[in-house]
Design a protein around this motif. Structure first.
Motif, PDB file in Angstrom:
ATOM      1  N   ASN A   1      74.107  -3.038 -38.780  1.00 50.98           N
ATOM      2  CA  ASN A   1      75.352  -3.722 -38.271  1.00 50.98           C
ATOM      3  C   ASN A   1      76.023  -2.065 -37.740  1.00 50.98           C
ATOM      4  O   ASN A   1      75.191  -1.437 -38.405  1.00 50.98           O
ATOM      5  CB  ASN A   1      76.210  -4.553 -38.999  1.00 50.98           C
ATOM      6  N   ARG A   2      76.532  -2.239 -37.098  1.00 48.97           N
ATOM      7  CA  ARG A   2      77.636  -0.829 -36.388  1.00 48.97           C
ATOM      8  C   ARG A   2      77.822  -0.357 -37.148  1.00 48.97           C
ATOM      9  O   ARG A   2      77.840   0.766 -37.605  1.00 48.97           O
ATOM     10  CB  ARG A   2      77.787  -1.175 -35.187  1.00 48.97           C
TER      11      ARG A   2
ATOM     12  N   GLY B   1      81.560  -6.641 -25.917  1.00 52.47           N
ATOM     13  CA  GLY B   1      80.389  -6.660 -26.564  1.00 52.47           C
ATOM     14  C   GLY B   1      79.593  -7.477 -26.371  1.00 52.47           C
ATOM     15  O   GLY B   1      79.149  -7.711 -27.292  1.00 52.47           O
TER      16      GLY B   1
ATOM     17  N   SER C   1      76.528  -8.674 -25.896  1.00 53.99           N
ATOM     18  CA  SER C   1      74.935  -8.851 -25.728  1.00 53.99           C
ATOM     19  C   SER C   1      74.856  -8.591 -27.163  1.00 53.99           C
ATOM     20  O   SER C   1      74.102  -7.989 -28.654  1.00 53.99           O
ATOM     21  CB  SER C   1      74.832  -8.640 -24.836  1.00 53.99           C
ATOM     22  N   SER C   2      76.366  -8.315 -28.266  1.00 54.31           N
ATOM     23  CA  SER C   2      75.627  -7.446 -29.199  1.00 54.31           C
ATOM     24  C   SER C   2      76.142  -8.481 -30.559  1.00 54.31           C
ATOM     25  O   SER C   2      75.906 -10.056 -30.347  1.00 54.31           O
ATOM     26  CB  SER C   2      77.648  -6.311 -29.920  1.00 54.31           C
TER      27      SER C   2
ATOM     28  N   ARG D   1      72.416  -7.971 -19.601  1.00 50.76           N
ATOM     29  CA  ARG D   1      73.227  -8.061 -21.125  1.00 50.76           C
ATOM     30  C   ARG D   1      74.029  -9.135 -20.094  1.00 50.76           C
ATOM     31  O   ARG D   1      74.421  -9.888 -21.213  1.00 50.76           O
ATOM     32  CB  ARG D   1      73.236  -7.184 -21.503  1.00 50.76           C
TER      33      ARG D   1
ATOM     34  N   ASN E   1      85.652  -4.907 -30.344  1.00 47.18           N
ATOM     35  CA  ASN E   1      85.382  -4.066 -31.809  1.00 47.18           C
ATOM     36  C   ASN E   1      85.868  -2.228 -31.107  1.00 47.18           C
ATOM     37  O   ASN E   1      85.067  -1.667 -32.066  1.00 47.18           O
ATOM     38  CB  ASN E   1      84.224  -4.210 -31.555  1.00 47.18           C
TER      39      ASN E   1
ATOM     40  N   GLN F   1      84.321   1.852 -32.912  1.00 48.07           N
ATOM     41  CA  GLN F   1      83.897   2.500 -32.168  1.00 48.07           C
ATOM     42  C   GLN F   1      84.616   3.370 -31.182  1.00 48.07           C
ATOM     43  O   GLN F   1      84.124   3.822 -30.969  1.00 48.07           O
ATOM     44  CB  GLN F   1      82.621   1.128 -31.238  1.00 48.07           C
TER      45      GLN F   1
ATOM     46  N   LEU G   1      68.830   0.572 -32.516  1.00 50.73           N
ATOM     47  CA  LEU G   1      71.107   0.307 -31.929  1.00 50.73           C
ATOM     48  C   LEU G   1      71.465   1.757 -31.568  1.00 50.73           C
ATOM     49  O   LEU G   1      71.805   1.009 -30.319  1.00 50.73           O
ATOM     50  CB  LEU G   1      71.102   0.037 -33.311  1.00 50.73           C
TER      51      LEU G   1
ATOM     52  N   LYS H   1      70.292  -9.522 -33.129  1.00 45.97           N
ATOM     53  CA  LYS H   1      70.710  -8.457 -34.443  1.00 45.97           C
ATOM     54  C   LYS H   1      69.202  -8.117 -34.498  1.00 45.97           C
ATOM     55  O   LYS H   1      67.666  -8.954 -34.391  1.00 45.97           O
ATOM     56  CB  LYS H   1      70.623  -9.818 -35.576  1.00 45.97           C
TER      57      LYS H   1
END
Length: 327
Positions: A40-41, A147, A149-150, A176, A214, A239, A314, A322
Motif C-alpha cells: 500500500n502507499r 486515482g 486505477s489504484s 488506466r 487520497n 500524497q 509502485l 494491488k
C-alpha cells in the motif's frame, strides 16, 4: 521467523529480509502463518519514516495479509487453528508470522484464493468505512474517486457501482482511464485536466455527492469545486501534502462537508473501531465479492523477500490494482 526490516528510513534499498522474534498472541489475538501480504502507499511512507505505526503496533511494515491461524490467544472464540483467513493490520504484514486482534479477521471470500485475499482487507475496509459509513453514499448519487486505477480506486469503483451510484474516476493515462471504465466507471477524467469542470460537464453541472480523495492538500480546492450541493468530501491520504487553503465561502454555499478519516490508528473496539468496520465489510462487501459483483484486481505478485522490487514498481507508476507479496 523472517520479516522485512528497515534499519533506517530511506528508499527501497533500506528494506532487508532478516530474522526477528516470533510474535506471541495476547488475549483476544491470534497468530497467523502469513501466506501473502500486499503493498500500500502507506507502506512506502512508513519506509521513508513519514508514517510511523500507532503506539503498540508492530514496527514491521504491512497493513493486511492472508494466512492460516497458528495459535489462539486467551478469550478468542469463533476461530480455530488452521482456519484460512485474511486480516486488517496496524502493522506486521511483511513477515512470516503476525499477531492480530481476532476482531480484525475476515473469512476468505467465496471464490477467492488465499493469496489474492491478502489484497482485500485494507481496500475493502477503507472504501466501506469512508464512502458508506462516513460519506453516506446512496443509490442515485454521483461518486468521484481520485486515482481510480489504484488499489483503493479499482475497489471503490466497483462497490459504488454495486450500491447504485453514478461513478466518476480520475487517472493519468488513457489505458488506466479505460481500465476504470471497464470496472464500471460511467465518467472517466484525466487528472491532468480541470477535474471539477470536466465532472460538471458530464453531470449537467451537478458535481459529486461524495468524493474519495487520497491527495489531501493539493486536491483540496479542486475537490471543493467539484462537490455537489450537500456534497461530502472524504480525505484518506496525504500524497499531495498536509496543509492547504480551504475556501469556507465555497463550502458554505454548497452546504458541503470535509472529513478526514484514518483507519490504521483507530481502536479495535467501539462503534467506529476496526472491529466494527471489519464486521460491516464481512456482512456487506464479502457477498458482493462472492457473487462476482466486485472482483479483486491484482497487478502482480512478488516474493516477500524481494519487497523492495514491489516498492520500486509502485513508485514507478502504472500499477493497476494491488501488488501482492508472497512468503
Amino acid at each position: 521467523m523472517y520479516a522485512i526490516t528497515v534499519s533506517e528510513p530511506g528508499g527501497p534499498e533500506a528494506m532487508q529480509w532478516a530474522e526477528v522474534p516470533d510474535p506471541v498472541a495476547k488475549p483476544g489475538e491470534v497468530v497467523l502463518d502469513v501466506v501473502a501480504s500486499a503493498v500500500n502507499r502507506a507502506d512506502l511512507m512508513q519506509r521513508e519514516g513519514k508514517y510511523p505505526p500507532p503506539p503498540g503496533a508492530s514496527e514491521i511494515i504491512g497493513l493486511e495479509c492472508s494466512g492460516r491461524i497458528a495459535a489462539l490467544g486467551e478469550g478468542v472464540d469463533g476461530w480455530a487453528v488452521g482456519d484460512e483467513v485474511c486480516a486488517l493490520l496496524a502493522g506486521g504484514g511483511y513477515a512470516e508470522k503476525v499477531a492480530v486482534p481476532a476482531a480484525q479477521l475476515l473469512p476468505i471470500p467465496v471464490g477467492v484464493d488465499l493469496v489474492t485475499a491478502a489484497g482485500l482487507p485494507e481496500v475493502a475496509c477503507t472504501v466501506w468505512s469512508n464512502i458508506v459509513m462516513a460519506g453516506r453514499l446512496s443509490s442515485g448519487e454521483t461518486f468521484l474517486v481520485q486515482g481510480g486505477s489504484s488499489g483503493i480506486g479499482t475497489h471503490a469503483i466497483q462497490v459504488a457501482k454495486a450500491l447504485g451510484a453514478r461513478v466518476a474516476a480520475t487517472a493519468g493515462a488513457p489505458d488506466r482511464l479505460e481500465r476504470c471504465r471497464e470496472l464500471g466507471a460511467d465518467i472517466v477524467i484525466d487528472y491532468h485536466d480541470d477535474i471539477a469542470e470536466e465532472l460538471k460537464k458530464a453531470t449537467d453541472g451537478h458535481g459529486a455527492d461524495v468524493i474519495l480523495d487520497n491527495m489531501g492538500a493539493k486536491g483540496l480546492a479542486g475537490n471543493i469545486a467539484a462537490l455537489a450541493p450537500d456534497g461530502r468530501l472524504v480525505i484518506i491520504g496525504m500524497q499531495g501534502g498536509v496543509k492547504g487553503e480551504l475556501d469556507i465561502g465555497a463550502l458554505l454555499r454548497k452546504r458541503g462537508s470535509v472529513t478526514a478519516m484514518g483507519l490504521r490508528g483507530r481502536p479495535v473496539d467501539g462503534p467506529n473501531g476496526k472491529g466494527a468496520v471489519v464486521a460491516e465489510v464481512t456482512a456487506n462487501v464479502w457477498p458482493m465479492i462472492g457473487d462476482g459483483t466486485v472482483k479483486p484486481i491484482v497487478h502482480g505478485t512478488v516474493p516477500m523477500a524481494r519487497a523492495a522490487e514491489a516498492h520500486r514498481t509502485l513508485e514507478g507508476g502504472g500499477v493497476v490494482g494491488k501488488l501482492l507479496l508472497t512468503t
